[in-house]
Every structure is written in C-alpha cells, then in structure tokens.
Design an enzyme around this catalytic site. Structure first.
Site, PDB file in Angstrom:
ATOM      1  N   GLU A  28       0.872  -1.162   0.000  1.00 57.32           N
ATOM      2  CA  GLU A  28       0.000   0.000   0.000  1.00 57.32           C
ATOM      3  C   GLU A  28       0.909   1.211   0.000  1.00 57.32           C
ATOM      4  OE1 GLU A  28      -2.546   0.867   3.461  1.00 57.32           O
ATOM      5  OE2 GLU A  28      -2.166   2.828   2.585  1.00 57.32           O
ATOM      6  N   CYS A  81      -2.930   7.585   5.091  1.00 57.14           N
ATOM      7  CA  CYS A  81      -2.966   7.219   3.664  1.00 57.14           C
ATOM      8  C   CYS A  81      -4.268   7.664   3.028  1.00 57.14           C
ATOM      9  CB  CYS A  81      -2.763   5.725   3.507  1.00 57.14           C
ATOM     10  SG  CYS A  81      -3.512   4.770   4.803  1.00 57.14           S
TER      11      CYS A  81
HETATM   12  P1  NAP Z   1       9.303   3.918   3.626  1.00 54.56           P
HETATM   13  O1  NAP Z   1      10.492   4.756   3.472  1.00 54.56           O
HETATM   14  O2  NAP Z   1       8.711   3.339   2.402  1.00 54.56           O
HETATM   15  O3  NAP Z   1       9.702   2.727   4.630  1.00 54.56           O
HETATM   16  C1  NAP Z   1       8.783   1.704   4.967  1.00 54.56           C
HETATM   17  C2  NAP Z   1       9.548   0.419   5.299  1.00 54.56           C
HETATM   18  O4  NAP Z   1      10.095  -0.113   4.098  1.00 54.56           O
HETATM   19  C3  NAP Z   1      10.690   0.635   6.248  1.00 54.56           C
HETATM   20  O5  NAP Z   1      10.806  -0.488   7.082  1.00 54.56           O
HETATM   21  C4  NAP Z   1      11.889   0.722   5.335  1.00 54.56           C
HETATM   22  O6  NAP Z   1      13.014   0.242   6.011  1.00 54.56           O
HETATM   23  C5  NAP Z   1      11.513  -0.228   4.215  1.00 54.56           C
HETATM   24  N1  NAP Z   1      12.080   0.177   2.917  1.00 54.56           N
HETATM   25  C6  NAP Z   1      11.896   1.370   2.306  1.00 54.56           C
HETATM   26  N2  NAP Z   1      12.549   1.383   1.129  1.00 54.56           N
HETATM   27  C7  NAP Z   1      13.131   0.173   0.987  1.00 54.56           C
HETATM   28  C8  NAP Z   1      13.942  -0.423  -0.014  1.00 54.56           C
HETATM   29  N3  NAP Z   1      14.291   0.245  -1.123  1.00 54.56           N
HETATM   30  N4  NAP Z   1      14.388  -1.681   0.182  1.00 54.56           N
HETATM   31  C9  NAP Z   1      14.075  -2.352   1.300  1.00 54.56           C
HETATM   32  N5  NAP Z   1      13.301  -1.842   2.287  1.00 54.56           N
HETATM   33  C10 NAP Z   1      12.836  -0.603   2.145  1.00 54.56           C
HETATM   34  O7  NAP Z   1       8.142   4.672   4.367  1.00 54.56           O
HETATM   35  P2  NAP Z   1       8.156   5.592   5.675  1.00 54.56           P
HETATM   36  O8  NAP Z   1       9.514   5.656   6.264  1.00 54.56           O
HETATM   37  O9  NAP Z   1       7.112   5.073   6.546  1.00 54.56           O
HETATM   38  O10 NAP Z   1       7.715   6.992   5.155  1.00 54.56           O
HETATM   39  C11 NAP Z   1       8.326   7.645   4.074  1.00 54.56           C
HETATM   40  C12 NAP Z   1       7.277   8.117   3.095  1.00 54.56           C
HETATM   41  O11 NAP Z   1       6.371   7.046   2.799  1.00 54.56           O
HETATM   42  C13 NAP Z   1       6.369   9.213   3.587  1.00 54.56           C
HETATM   43  O12 NAP Z   1       6.919  10.477   3.440  1.00 54.56           O
HETATM   44  C14 NAP Z   1       5.149   9.013   2.720  1.00 54.56           C
HETATM   45  O13 NAP Z   1       5.338   9.648   1.496  1.00 54.56           O
HETATM   46  C15 NAP Z   1       5.081   7.546   2.505  1.00 54.56           C
HETATM   47  N6  NAP Z   1       4.086   6.851   3.362  1.00 54.56           N
HETATM   48  C16 NAP Z   1       2.893   6.568   2.816  1.00 54.56           C
HETATM   49  C17 NAP Z   1       1.954   5.923   3.576  1.00 54.56           C
HETATM   50  C18 NAP Z   1       0.626   5.582   3.004  1.00 54.56           C
HETATM   51  O14 NAP Z   1      -0.163   4.995   3.701  1.00 54.56           O
HETATM   52  N7  NAP Z   1       0.334   5.910   1.772  1.00 54.56           N
HETATM   53  C19 NAP Z   1       2.231   5.547   4.885  1.00 54.56           C
HETATM   54  C20 NAP Z   1       3.479   5.848   5.415  1.00 54.56           C
HETATM   55  C21 NAP Z   1       4.400   6.494   4.625  1.00 54.56           C
HETATM   56  P3  NAP Z   1      14.440   0.971   6.043  1.00 54.56           P
HETATM   57  O15 NAP Z   1      14.199   2.432   6.055  1.00 54.56           O
HETATM   58  O16 NAP Z   1      15.036   0.428   7.288  1.00 54.56           O
HETATM   59  O17 NAP Z   1      15.104   0.471   4.801  1.00 54.56           O
END
Ligand code: NAP
Length: 526
Positions: A263, A300
């Site tokens: 998601e 979200c």
């Molecule tokens: P995220 O950066 O996507 O991280 C979520 C999880 O995925 C973390 O455990 C992260 O671990 C892992 N991850 C991220 N990129 C990865 C990759 N390339 N390879 C392997 N694992 C990976 O999300 P976030 O830190 O929660 O928030 C960042 C952004 O996500 C927000 O600014 C927003 O734009 C979006 N977000 C959207 C929603 C929604 O519901 N639509 C919810 C939350 C966040 P590591 O960092 O340890 O690698």
C-alpha cells in the site's frame, strides 16, 4: 522490557551494529539503542519460519483463533509502557495511540472470529458421478491453504495498527502463515514491546517457535534480503511508493517470484457537487480542514485533492477553508525524513507557476512540525502536469477548479489509482454523481458519500486498496477481513481416500464449516 533485541523465533539476539529511535517532537535520541538485524538473522528466521509452516498451517481453527486472542491479550497487558513509548517515538497524541491500540487488538479478535467461522477455507465439494455418461466425474474437493511464510513491513504512520501486530500480521497469521516482521526504524521500542507480546503468545499456545520472528533495523539491505529469501512466499507492506516498488522489483526478480501487497500513495479526491456546495459550503470547508490536518495529515486516506466546478460557491468554499486552515496549529510529524519530504512537496507546489497558495497553517519553529498547506489551481493545469497529482504525505491539499462536469470527469479519468474517493452530494446532484460513478469505480477502492475518507473501519465489507499506485495489487485490501485471502491459495484434491483429506473437506466435516456441495451452499452447520 525493551533491550534492543532481535527475536528469531524464541531466541533473543543482540547485534553489534546498532541504531536508535528518536523523539520527533524534540529531535532527541531515545534509549536504549537497538540491534540492526543482518542477513544472518534473516536466514535463521526464514529457516525457522519454513520449519514452523507445516505445523502452524495445520493448527485447528480453535487453536489458531485462541492464538490471535492471546496476542491481543498480551498487547493489552503491556499497559502504559506501550502507550508511553509509542507516543514518545511517533509524536502522536496519547488519545490517538490509545485508540490505535484498541483498533489493533480489535482487529486481532475480529480475525479470531473469522478463523473460527471457517468461511475463508471456501470448502467446496463436487461429489463423484460414477455413472455419468459419456465419462464419469471424479470426486473433487477444494480448500484454501496458507501460502507459506510471510514478510511484513511495519508502517511508520500507524505504529500499532499497521505495524508489528497490525492488519498484515493478523491476516497472515489467521491464514496459517508464519510471519517475519521487518520492524520500522521510526518506532523500534514500540515494535519490540509488541513483538515480545506476540512471542509470548506463541509460547503460551505451544506453537512452533518459527511462527513469528522480529527483525529490527534501519537499512534497505535488511528488507531487501528478507523479500529475496526463497523461503518467504508473500509480502505485506505499507509505506512510500519508492520503497514499495523496490520490494516489488526484488520479489519479481527472484527465481520464484512472489506477490507483494504494497500500500503506497493516494491523494483521495473529494468531489464537491454543485447542490451540496451551494447548500453547505462553509460547513464543508471546516470539516474538510479538520480531516486534512488530523494527525498532521499523516494518513494514507488524507484528502489531498478537492475537485469542484468553478464559480462563486467554490470561491466561498476556498475562502472559508483558507480561513479555517490559517488557524490550525502545527503538529509533530513522525520522523525528520517524513517532515523533510513534506516540506519539499509543499515548496514544489508553492513554486509551481500554475498553482496559487490559498493559506498556510500557524507557523512554528518547533522540531519536525507540519504546517498545513492549501493550494488552488485549475483543471487545465492539473491535466497538463501529472506531478500535481502526486502525494504530498502530510496536511497539504490542492483544490482543482473545473469548467464543467465534462472537465471534472476528464480529471477523474486521468487520476492515478486511489484508495478512496469522496462525494459530497445533495438530492439535486444524484444524476451527475451517477454518471461519474463508473469512472470513479475504475480508479479507487472505496467510494464514500457525505463524509471524509480519514477513519477506516475494520470490518468485513471494507476495502482499503485500489489500483496502482494506491496499492501494487488492486484486487484486494490491507484492512478488513477480506485481507486474509492475500495469504491463501486454493488446492483441489481429486479422488483422495477419505482419511487423507484435509479436515474441512473430509467426510464428517469435523470442523463444522459451511461448505458448497455440487455448487449449492449447505445450510450453515453452525
Ligand atoms: P518507507 O520509506 O517506504 O519505509 C517503509 C519500510 O520499508 C521501512 O521499514 C523501510 O526500512 C523499508 N524500505 C523502504 N525502502 C526500501 C527499499 N528500497 N528496500 C528495502 N526496504 C525498504 O516509508 P516511511 O519511512 O514510513 O515513510 C516515508 C514516506 O512514505 C512518507 O513520506 C510518505 O510519502 C510515505 N508513506 C505513505 C503511507 C501511506 O499509507 N500511503 C504511509 C506511510 C508512509 P528501512 O528504512 O530500514 O530500509
């Protein structure tokens, strides 16, 4: 107790590579520091999960349902320590975190009732027709089985309900799949407390140790290794589009590709129809701003896009919404990274030549504070630049003025996939709304009327999904009981001796589940 451990089944390990959580409201580093799980822990957890799979998947309905309830009880039993830590690590207000704990344990208990009921097995029997001409029909029996060990990525914005024991974990365990959670680095203490609660429930219920493992860490390599491990058979993820797509890519390039239920991003259009806008524009404006800024907009389902036909009623709505937003106090965002992305997204919109800034919320110099932002543009500009339709995670929204309903329909048709669409309609709007509904249904997972998209009920009919990029697979949901089907697959048994058949499709229906016999649903045996 929080001591920074990795939980590989029942074993607790400490790693030499460490990371820390922070309090986003101050920027201060929190104690203790945490183990950053490495590839050795991934391999060991995956081996244990694989070893646990056959026995865990074979648990009877009562054992599995009781396990889910034991997890819920263990989470509640943590008490204030869990609430205090989650508030500290997320910057979210205490009532919100208390409510989220209620939702988390409520969804575990809901899945326990689903497991006991047994409809998810979809037990289906086509009895043999030995005398059928020209060919006899064999005895065919179908039942859903668990897919295997599942990797779950906890989300930053729901440290309880979408994290270690959140909806992905609850639905995978309900389906009979062992779970390995990659903890989100934004709330490592909260994650560990909940992971320990699940581990205690595994032990209490006498289940195989590999039924659950917890891998804390703050590196992409950890998550990548977990998804790449051949023993993992499906993935649940909530987070950024970039993160979700990276995991989809890894999963699809494996020797055995697997599904990733990610998601990702959604701007949740709100459509103000003319009669509703004329009748109650002021009330809509204040309710919209409330939904936009709730929880610093870190949902979200946050309403990031408003569509309406241009005219005096829309002018009045924009003015009222701007006035309401300018009085909203800033709120702490979840992490410095999420705050920085928000600031960047808002600055990009503010500098866009075809976009006007309507209002900002109250200013502040506190750490990681979201100051609300409202922008105004027209449909021609929105249609010309797809970047205007990208998610700015936080309390930022764009109002799009359309010349007429045909232009509004064109905007809807061009939208990326969305989790939700909201219609504000009065009786006089129903004819126009009915024309738009088929286009909308092609773009979103949930359509709601005269309400706001924030607030997602955990229930049987809920769909929290939608076409890409809302999710990577719009055929399903990550909230509600339908989510269990992501982690099941059907198997047909042909002419098996009765004693070899799975219980749900065996001759005496020992689990007493509803079954379909020759296409006809049996009167419920319960
Ligand atoms: P995220 O950066 O996507 O991280 C979520 C999880 O995925 C973390 O455990 C992260 O671990 C892992 N991850 C991220 N990129 C990865 C990759 N390339 N390879 C392997 N694992 C990976 O999300 P976030 O830190 O929660 O928030 C960042 C952004 O996500 C927000 O600014 C927003 O734009 C979006 N977000 C959207 C929603 C929604 O519901 N639509 C919810 C939350 C966040 P590591 O960092 O340890 O690698």
């Amino acid at each position: 107790m929080i001591d920074g451990a990795i939980l590989v089944g029942a074993e607790q390990r400490q790693a030499t590579t460490r990371f820390s959580g922070i309090d986003p409201s101050t920027g201060a580093t929190l104690t203790p520091d945490f183990s950053s799980a490495g590839v050795d822990a991934v391999a060991d957890a995956a081996a244990l999960a694989e070893a646990a799979f056959v026995d865990y998947a074979a648990t009877d309905l009562e054992t599995r349902a009781s396990f889910l309830e034991a997890i819920a009880d263990a989470i509640v039993a943590i008490g204030d320590e869990l609430i205090d830590r989650a508030v500290q690590e997320s910057g979210l207000p205490r009532p919100r975190i208390e409510g989220e704990r209620g939702r988390t344990v409520g969804q575990l208990r809901l899945f326990a009732t689903v497991v006991r009921q047994g409809d998810w097995l979809d037990a289906t029997i086509d009895p043999a027709l030995p005398d059928r001409a020209p060919l006899p029909r064999p005895d065919l029996r179908r039942v859903n089985v668990a897919v295997g060990p599942v990797a779950v990525f906890g989300a930053s914005n729901f440290p309880l309900a979408f994290s270690v024991a959140g909806g992905d974990t609850a639905s995978a365990l309900a389906a009979g799949c062992p779970v390995i959670v990659k903890g989100h680095p934004a709330h490592p203490g909260t994650g560990e407390l909940v992971a320990r609660a699940i581990a205690s429930a595994v032990a209490k219920c006498g289940l195989p140790a590999g039924t659950f493992s917890y891998l804390p860490g703050d590196t992409n390599d950890l998550g990548g290794a977990l998804v790449a491990d051949p023993r993992i058979k499906a993935v649940g993820f909530t987070g950024s589009r970039g993160g979700g797509l990276a995991l989809v890519k890894i999963a699809s390039q494996r020797a055995e590709p697997i599904p990733v239920y990610a998601e990702m991003s959604s701007i949740n259009p709100v459509i103000l129809f003319p009669a509703a806008l004329a009748a109650r524009g002021d009330a809509l404006a204040s309710a919209f701003v409330q939904s936009l800024t709730m929880g610093a907009g870190q949902f979200c389902t946050n309403p990031g896009l408003v569509l309406a036909i241009d005219g005096p009623a829309l002018d009045a709505f924009v003015t009222a919404a701007g006035a309401a937003l300018s009085e909203v106090r800033p709120a702490t965002m979840l992490t410095p990274g999420i705050h920085a992305s928000y600031e960047k997204g808002v600055a990009t919109l503010a500098q866009h030549g075809a976009v006007k800034t309507v209002a900002r919320g109250c200013s502040t110099d506190g750490a990681n504070q979201a100051v609300g932002a409202l922008f105004d543009t027209d449909a021609a500009a929105f249609l010309a630049d797809s970047a205007l339709g990208h998610e700015v995670f936080g309390s930022s929204a764009v109002i799009v003025r359309c010349k007429d309903s045909a232009e509004l329909t064109r905007v809807v048709a061009q939208l990326e996939g969305q989790l939700t669409a909201t219609l504000h309609v009065d009786a006089g709007d129903h004819a126009e709304a009915a024309k738009l509904l088929p286009t909308l249904a092609g773009r979103v997972g949930r359509i709601l009327a005269n309400g706001w998209p924030t607030g997602v009920e955990v229930s049987h009919a809920m769909v929290h999904g939608g076409p890409f990029p809302a999710t990577s697979d719009g055929r399903t949901t990550s909230v509600g009981t339908l989510a269990i089907y992501r982690f099941l697959r059907p198997v047909c048994f042909q002419n098996l001796p009765a004693e070899l058949l799975p219980t749900a499709i065996g001759p005496d229906n020992a689990w007493n589940v509803a079954r379909r016999i020759d296409g006809i649903r049996e009167a419920s045996p319960r």
